[in-house]
Motif scaffolding. Structure first.
Motif, short mmCIF file in Angstrom:
data_model
loop_
_atom_site.label_atom_id
_atom_site.label_comp_id
_atom_site.label_asym_id
_atom_site.label_seq_id
_atom_site.Cartn_x
_atom_site.Cartn_y
_atom_site.Cartn_z
N UNK A 3 27.89 -11.10 -4.77
CA UNK A 3 28.29 -10.04 -3.85
C UNK A 3 27.58 -8.74 -4.26
N UNK A 4 26.95 -8.09 -3.30
CA UNK A 4 26.26 -6.85 -3.56
C UNK A 4 27.26 -5.74 -3.80
N UNK A 5 27.05 -4.96 -4.85
CA UNK A 5 27.96 -3.87 -5.20
C UNK A 5 27.49 -2.55 -4.57
N UNK A 6 28.43 -1.65 -4.37
CA UNK A 6 28.10 -0.30 -3.92
C UNK A 6 27.50 0.48 -5.08
N UNK A 7 26.90 1.64 -4.76
CA UNK A 7 26.30 2.47 -5.80
C UNK A 7 27.33 2.87 -6.86
N UNK A 8 28.51 3.29 -6.41
CA UNK A 8 29.57 3.68 -7.34
C UNK A 8 29.98 2.52 -8.22
N UNK A 9 30.12 1.34 -7.60
CA UNK A 9 30.51 0.15 -8.35
C UNK A 9 29.46 -0.22 -9.39
N UNK A 10 28.18 -0.11 -9.02
CA UNK A 10 27.10 -0.43 -9.97
C UNK A 10 27.11 0.53 -11.15
N UNK A 11 27.25 1.82 -10.85
CA UNK A 11 27.27 2.80 -11.93
C UNK A 11 28.45 2.60 -12.86
N UNK A 19 26.84 -5.96 -20.60
CA UNK A 19 26.43 -7.36 -20.38
C UNK A 19 26.65 -7.81 -18.94
N UNK A 20 27.78 -7.45 -18.35
CA UNK A 20 28.05 -7.84 -16.97
C UNK A 20 27.08 -7.15 -16.01
N UNK A 21 26.70 -5.91 -16.32
CA UNK A 21 25.75 -5.18 -15.49
C UNK A 21 24.37 -5.85 -15.54
N UNK A 22 23.95 -6.28 -16.73
CA UNK A 22 22.68 -6.99 -16.85
C UNK A 22 22.71 -8.29 -16.05
N UNK A 23 23.84 -8.99 -16.09
CA UNK A 23 23.98 -10.23 -15.33
C UNK A 23 23.88 -9.94 -13.83
N UNK A 26 20.27 -9.18 -12.78
CA UNK A 26 19.45 -10.38 -12.75
C UNK A 26 19.73 -11.20 -11.50
N UNK A 27 21.02 -11.38 -11.17
CA UNK A 27 21.38 -12.17 -10.00
C UNK A 27 20.84 -11.54 -8.71
N UNK A 28 20.96 -10.22 -8.62
CA UNK A 28 20.49 -9.54 -7.41
C UNK A 28 18.98 -9.70 -7.26
N UNK A 29 18.25 -9.60 -8.35
CA UNK A 29 16.80 -9.74 -8.30
C UNK A 29 16.38 -11.17 -8.04
N UNK A 30 17.09 -12.11 -8.60
CA UNK A 30 16.67 -13.51 -8.56
C UNK A 30 16.94 -14.19 -7.22
N UNK A 31 17.96 -13.76 -6.53
CA UNK A 31 18.35 -14.45 -5.31
C UNK A 31 18.17 -13.58 -4.07
N UNK A 152 19.19 -18.53 -18.07
CA UNK A 152 18.95 -18.05 -19.44
C UNK A 152 18.00 -16.84 -19.44
N UNK A 153 17.27 -16.64 -18.34
CA UNK A 153 16.36 -15.50 -18.25
C UNK A 153 17.07 -14.20 -17.88
N UNK A 154 18.40 -14.23 -17.76
CA UNK A 154 19.16 -13.03 -17.39
C UNK A 154 19.25 -12.03 -18.53
N UNK A 155 18.65 -12.35 -19.68
CA UNK A 155 18.59 -11.44 -20.84
C UNK A 155 19.96 -11.15 -21.43
N UNK A 156 20.85 -12.11 -21.36
CA UNK A 156 22.17 -11.95 -21.95
C UNK A 156 22.15 -12.32 -23.43
N UNK A 157 21.10 -13.04 -23.86
CA UNK A 157 20.92 -13.31 -25.28
C UNK A 157 19.42 -13.30 -25.56
#
Length: 313
Positions: A3-11, A19-23, A26-31, A152-157
């Motif tokens: 689900x796409x987040x609003x600007x406020x939600x992303x910030x 970690x959740x922000x990085x995830x 990655x999901x938004x870019x990948x799909x 695994x490319x989501x850079x979480x580790x």
């Protein structure tokens, strides 16, 4: 689902849960939106063996996707094998071509700017389709996907200092049995007295000199021509073997007396076969860890020479 987040939600997410922000990023870019319905993402991700097993009770086949590199695909197989052993569900592995390659620690790659292309898939597929735990391996063409192994490319580790063969374990919650072989092929016995060498232009240990190997007979190099020509400077008597696909390469490696290589694709095959093997470790990215029968690795020259002396008998 994603689900796409609003600007406020992303910030808010960025400053409260990195970690959740990085995830999320990655999901938004990948799909793309047209692909979202074909993937289980976010909170619906199949990230435990229990979840995967539960799904397998409702579907006739389990569809997985991976976009490379080729060695990463081979190192994903022990996790896939374990999923099949536990669930008994036929597994289809779809390989996605054209994913951009971000070079790290080296300046060139045999595939240029992508991790997989159609030619590479055509070379990989015969070997992967040979495995009893694989129902089908082919190019991804919009099929519904249940497990995205690219997560695994989501850079979480860190990918620089963790075992490549465990990357897909971390994102699926499935523990592979890495001490056991995960590749099965018919060995080419014509190489039974041969030492196979592979050394890519990247991931080279600057403390290592291969020239002492010219004192050994029946040396064969596997790899691309530029790598072979470079190796000939150190080992003039080494021969070069080319293959049409990686099933043939695996059969040659399975039949050899000893395999020597750095952290490149051919070593992933030797590791999967568990044949006697020696790994040249790259100091800055030590993310290949030999395990099980026949496993040896080294950082320094004297250790390298001692291992060859011991094993090349």
């Amino acid at each position: 689902m994603f689900k796409k987040r609003s600007l406020v939600s992303k910030l808010w997410l960025k400053y409260t849960d990195r970690p959740q922000y990085k995830q999320y990023k990655w999901e938004r870019k990948n799909y793309g939106q047209e692909e979202v319905n074909n993937y289980f993402t976010g909170t619906d991700r199949l990230n435990t063996l229990d979840k995967i097993t539960a799904l397998c009770k409702t579907v006739p086949e389990l569809n997985l996707i991976h976009s490379g590199n080729a060695g990463d695909v081979i190192y994903a197989l022990p996790t896939i094998k374990r999923i099949f052993e536990v669930t008994g569900t036929p597994i289809n592995l779809y390989l996605k071509t054209g994913k951009p390659l971000v070079l790290s620690g080296y300046a060139a790659h045999p595939l240029g700017t992508v991790m997989l292309n159609d030619k590479m898939v055509n070379m990989l597929a015969p070997l992967i389709n040979q495995q009893a735990y694989i129902n089908k391996c082919e190019v991804y063409n919009g099929q519904q996907i249940h497990v995205d192994l690219d997560f695994f490319r989501a850079k979480l580790f860190s990918l620089d200092n963790s075992n490549i063969a465990r990357w897909c374990s971390y994102i699926t919650g499935v523990t592979p049995q890495l001490w056991k072989s995960w590749l099965t092929v018919k060995a080419d016995e014509t190489y039974k007295d041969t030492i196979i060498v592979a050394r890519s232009e990247r991931y080279r240990n600057s403390f290592v000199d291969y020239s002492f190997l010219q004192n050994y007979s029946n040396m064969v190099f596997v790899g691309v021509e530029s790598e072979y020509e470079d190796m000939r400077k150190a080992i003039p008597n080494i021969k070069w073997v080319q293959v049409d696909d990686f099933l043939k390469l695996a059969q040659i490696i399975a039949g050899c007396k000893l395999f020597i290589g750095n952290q490149s694709f051919p070593f992933s095959i030797a590791e999967g076969l568990k044949i006697p093997r020696i790994l040249e470790i790259y100091f800055h990215t030590a993310n290949v860890i030999p395990e099980g029968e026949g496993a040896h690795d080294f950082f320094f020259q004297e250790h390298f020479e001692a291992l060859v002396k011991e094993l090349a008998i």
